[in-house]
Design a protein around this motif. Structure first.
Motif, PDB file in Angstrom:
ATOM      1  N   ASN A 278      -0.510  13.376  10.355  1.00 51.84           N
ATOM      2  CA  ASN A 278      -1.554  12.902   9.418  1.00 51.84           C
ATOM      3  C   ASN A 278      -1.309  12.311   8.371  1.00 51.84           C
ATOM      4  OD1 ASN A 278      -3.270  15.276  10.380  1.00 51.84           O
ATOM      5  ND2 ASN A 278      -2.460  16.803   9.085  1.00 51.84           N
ATOM      6  N   ARG A 279      -2.182  11.030   8.081  1.00 55.79           N
ATOM      7  CA  ARG A 279      -1.982  10.101   7.294  1.00 55.79           C
ATOM      8  C   ARG A 279      -3.123  10.047   6.180  1.00 55.79           C
ATOM      9  NH1 ARG A 279      -0.979   7.988  12.348  1.00 55.79           N
ATOM     10  NH2 ARG A 279      -3.263   7.320  12.608  1.00 55.79           N
ATOM     11  N   ASN A 280      -2.532  10.187   5.002  1.00 60.57           N
ATOM     12  CA  ASN A 280      -3.473   9.839   3.679  1.00 60.57           C
ATOM     13  C   ASN A 280      -3.325   8.827   2.866  1.00 60.57           C
ATOM     14  OD1 ASN A 280      -5.483  11.263   1.577  1.00 60.57           O
ATOM     15  ND2 ASN A 280      -3.363  11.677   0.432  1.00 60.57           N
ATOM     16  N   ARG A 281      -4.109   8.255   2.554  1.00 57.88           N
ATOM     17  CA  ARG A 281      -4.063   7.079   1.534  1.00 57.88           C
ATOM     18  C   ARG A 281      -3.728   7.446   0.302  1.00 57.88           C
ATOM     19  NH1 ARG A 281      -8.562   2.317   2.190  1.00 57.88           N
ATOM     20  NH2 ARG A 281      -9.888   3.933   1.402  1.00 57.88           N
TER      21      ARG A 281
ATOM     22  N   ARG B  51       0.802  -1.174  -0.052  1.00 55.65           N
ATOM     23  CA  ARG B  51      -0.049   0.063  -0.040  1.00 55.65           C
ATOM     24  C   ARG B  51       0.847   1.174  -0.028  1.00 55.65           C
ATOM     25  NH1 ARG B  51      -5.293  -0.220   0.449  1.00 55.65           N
ATOM     26  NH2 ARG B  51      -6.386  -2.474   0.860  1.00 55.65           N
ATOM     27  N   ARG B  52       0.271   2.389  -0.216  1.00 57.39           N
ATOM     28  CA  ARG B  52       0.814   3.625  -0.389  1.00 57.39           C
ATOM     29  C   ARG B  52       0.407   4.698   0.533  1.00 57.39           C
ATOM     30  NH1 ARG B  52       4.450   5.547  -4.426  1.00 57.39           N
ATOM     31  NH2 ARG B  52       4.964   3.557  -4.497  1.00 57.39           N
ATOM     32  N   THR B  53       1.045   5.099   1.714  1.00 58.32           N
ATOM     33  CA  THR B  53       0.535   5.904   2.388  1.00 58.32           C
ATOM     34  C   THR B  53       1.315   7.049   2.650  1.00 58.32           C
ATOM     35  OG1 THR B  53      -0.697   4.319   3.667  1.00 58.32           O
ATOM     36  CG2 THR B  53      -0.759   6.210   4.758  1.00 58.32           C
ATOM     37  N   ASP B  54       0.596   8.374   2.594  1.00 57.49           N
ATOM     38  CA  ASP B  54       1.803   9.609   2.844  1.00 57.49           C
ATOM     39  C   ASP B  54       1.382   9.930   4.373  1.00 57.49           C
ATOM     40  OD1 ASP B  54       2.624   9.867   0.370  1.00 57.49           O
ATOM     41  OD2 ASP B  54       0.666  11.171  -0.309  1.00 57.49           O
ATOM     42  N   ILE B  55       2.647  10.100   5.058  1.00 58.73           N
ATOM     43  CA  ILE B  55       2.532  10.400   6.551  1.00 58.73           C
ATOM     44  C   ILE B  55       3.304  11.800   6.698  1.00 58.73           C
ATOM     45  CG2 ILE B  55       3.196   9.751   8.892  1.00 58.73           C
ATOM     46  CD1 ILE B  55       2.986   6.904   7.949  1.00 58.73           C
ATOM     47  N   VAL B  56       2.515  12.883   7.288  1.00 62.33           N
ATOM     48  CA  VAL B  56       3.145  14.034   7.769  1.00 62.33           C
ATOM     49  C   VAL B  56       3.182  14.304   9.053  1.00 62.33           C
ATOM     50  CG1 VAL B  56       2.838  16.542   7.380  1.00 62.33           C
ATOM     51  CG2 VAL B  56       2.052  15.126   5.584  1.00 62.33           C
ATOM     52  N   SER B  57       4.441  14.258   9.627  1.00 60.96           N
ATOM     53  CA  SER B  57       4.625  14.536  11.163  1.00 60.96           C
ATOM     54  C   SER B  57       4.349  15.983  11.687  1.00 60.96           C
ATOM     55  CB  SER B  57       5.684  14.319  11.743  1.00 60.96           C
ATOM     56  OG  SER B  57       6.146  12.767  11.481  1.00 60.96           O
ATOM     57  N   LEU B  58       3.392  16.311  12.586  1.00 59.23           N
ATOM     58  CA  LEU B  58       2.876  17.677  12.882  1.00 59.23           C
ATOM     59  C   LEU B  58       3.867  17.872  14.105  1.00 59.23           C
ATOM     60  CD1 LEU B  58      -0.867  17.385  12.597  1.00 59.23           C
ATOM     61  CD2 LEU B  58       0.792  17.939  11.011  1.00 59.23           C
TER      62      LEU B  58
END
Length: 213
Positions: free
Chosen positions: A37-40, A24-31
């Motif tokens: 914030n995780r986006n599929r 799977r491909r998930t974008d993860i942004v650390s705040l």
């Protein structure tokens, strides 16, 4: 235009030594507050395999070379049996006509797409099954086993079509059981052969990737 697909299966004896599975491909942004914030990015998983470990002899090696050449490398897709996930149920279970919900009748819809749901109390993911194995598909409507003459199966797309007189009634659960293959292609245009041992050989890596046929 989509490229070609050959309705042939990668040699089963070679698939048994395969490694790999869903990706799977998930974008993860650390705040800054330590949260994420995780986006599929991909709606569905895409399976990757390496069949190199299935090569045990010169005859196996030749079978892979022949199959690779017949597909023209990455050009043509083909069927591949995942050694772990190839049934509508668990691999050690028996296929049942009540395994997977594929739709609900409305009295007019005749066509249903085979699918498999992976889920638990936390969530679920539905996978479209496009390459069922002929002779393994069983269907139930409202909990009653459908006769093979009640529907037709397109094994190249996974679509089940009921005859006009057998269209599921409104509210009737349409369920299915089946075995299936994964549509894949070679993920390389090059096969490296190692003949370091007498009367034996190996191909260190045979990468395969799932495709939409």
């Amino acid at each position: 235009m989509p490229t070609g697909f050959h309705e042939v299966r990668f040699p089963l004896r070679l698939a048994l030594g395969t490694s790999g599975g869903p990706v799977r491909r998930t974008d993860i942004v650390s705040l800054s507050n330590g949260r994420e914030n995780r986006n599929r990015r991909w709606r569905d998983a895409r399976r990757h395999y390496d069949a190199g470990s299935g090569i045990k002899s010169l005859s196996d090696l030749y079978a892979v070379l022949e199959f690779f050449e017949a597909r023209a490398g990455q050009l043509y897709g083909f069927r591949f049996r995942d050694p772990v996930d190839f049934k509508s149920c668990a691999p050690g279970g028996a296929v049942s006509a009540n395994d997977q919900l594929v739709g609900t009748g409305d009295g007019a819809t005749a066509l249903f797409q085979l699918a498999k749901t992976y889920g638990d109390a936390g969530g679920a993911s539905v996978r479209e099954i496009a390459k069922p194995v002929l002779g393994t598909v069983v269907i139930s409507v409202g909990g009653v086993l459908a006769a093979p003459a009640d529907f037709t199966l397109d094994a190249a797309s996974g679509r089940v079509t009921f005859l006009p007189s057998k269209i599921p009634a409104n509210g009737a659960a349409v369920k299915a059981g089946f075995e299936f293959d994964v549509p894949v292609r070679f993920d390389t245009d090059r096969i490296d052969v190692d003949l370091g041992q007498f009367q034996a050989g190996r191909i260190p890596s045979i990468p395969l990737v799932e495709i939409k046929p």
